[in-house]
Design a protein around this motif. Sequence first.
Motif, PDB file in Angstrom:
ATOM      1  N   UNK A 268       0.834  -1.210   0.000  1.00  0.00           N
ATOM      2  CA  UNK A 268       0.000   0.000   0.000  1.00  0.00           C
ATOM      3  C   UNK A 268       0.865   1.254   0.000  1.00  0.00           C
ATOM      4  N   UNK A 269       1.914   1.263   0.798  1.00  0.00           N
ATOM      5  CA  UNK A 269       2.815   2.421   0.863  1.00  0.00           C
ATOM      6  C   UNK A 269       3.506   2.639  -0.476  1.00  0.00           C
ATOM      7  N   UNK A 270       3.929   1.544  -1.113  1.00  0.00           N
ATOM      8  CA  UNK A 270       4.624   1.652  -2.400  1.00  0.00           C
ATOM      9  C   UNK A 270       3.709   2.278  -3.453  1.00  0.00           C
ATOM     10  N   UNK A 271       2.459   1.831  -3.508  1.00  0.00           N
ATOM     11  CA  UNK A 271       1.545   2.374  -4.518  1.00  0.00           C
ATOM     12  C   UNK A 271       1.146   3.807  -4.214  1.00  0.00           C
ATOM     13  N   UNK A 272       1.137   4.187  -2.953  1.00  0.00           N
ATOM     14  CA  UNK A 272       0.869   5.580  -2.629  1.00  0.00           C
ATOM     15  C   UNK A 272       2.016   6.469  -3.124  1.00  0.00           C
TER      16      UNK A 272
END
Length: 339
Positions: A268-272
């Motif tokens: 999730x952090x990577x895609x944000x």
Amino acid sequence: MEFNNLHELLRGLYDEMLPMSATMATVAKGVAGLGALFYVALKVWQALSRAEPIDVFPLLRPFAIGMCIMFFPTIVLGTINAVLSPVVQGTHSMLDNQVLDLNKLQEQKDLLEKEATLKNPETAYLVNNEEFDKKLEELGWAPNDLVTMAGMYMDRTAYNMEQATKKWLRELLEILFQAAALVVDTIRTFFLIVLSILGPIAFAISVWDGFQSTLSQWLTRYISVYLWLPVADMFSAMLAKIQSLILERDIEMLNDPTFIPDTSNTVYVIFMIIGIVGYFTIPTVTGWIIQAGGAGNFTRNVSQMAMRSGNVAAAGAGAAIGEVGGQLMGNNQGGQKTK
């Protein structure tokens, strides 16, 4: 104030400043009228000097542009916005549907993660106060039990700190993601306001001979900037769809009783982060959709190729004619000698 309200505020700002283009139309009328006078006079004198009939159709161009300037907010901006607004509404509805599905899946995943943690006796006391108190009651007051109790308190404190840090990082990235979208929308609104207010001046300058490309450049830039919002909504919808697919896979794995959940939220952090960086590529993408001067360059290249082919063909035809002429002259000379 929420980010959605800020986007609505920017749209209201554009609608309120749109009538200012009528003020610039009064100045543009004089510029366009003077340009039309010189344009028509030049075309008429060129036709008279060459003893050619006057072509009236090209002379109607300044008058058509003048009509657009007189009713610029209605004819020009109203028509373009009416054509492009369905695109904005369609992409926005697409984004709303994806975000709604994403929120439902996220709530379902959080619930399953909590249930999976409670099912595991080794981690249940970390998230449930009753399990924590129950495990403390099972322990005595021996030195070994006191060490175990201290370790439990330390483990629970570390778990809470870890969850708080992850929540803080997630909220920070969400704020930055929303801020990047707001930056793109703010710059888009500023560009649209400038193009709308100064649009009559651009139309008036395009009447002058040699500045005809100003009109096509203005239209291209306005449409390109207007498409920033649909492209941004499509990009956000794509990210939401990817996150939905990831959540669906996580939910499927959480239904397995033996699965130990991973609460790191690394994906999730990577895609944000990808979304934050990707928002600033939107102007480049819209430049691929509509680009000024593309047809003119293509036409110019085709014309140059046609001229080169014509020159080569003319040279070949001249050589062939010269060769045939030489043969004819040789035959005539031979006939004279025979006589």
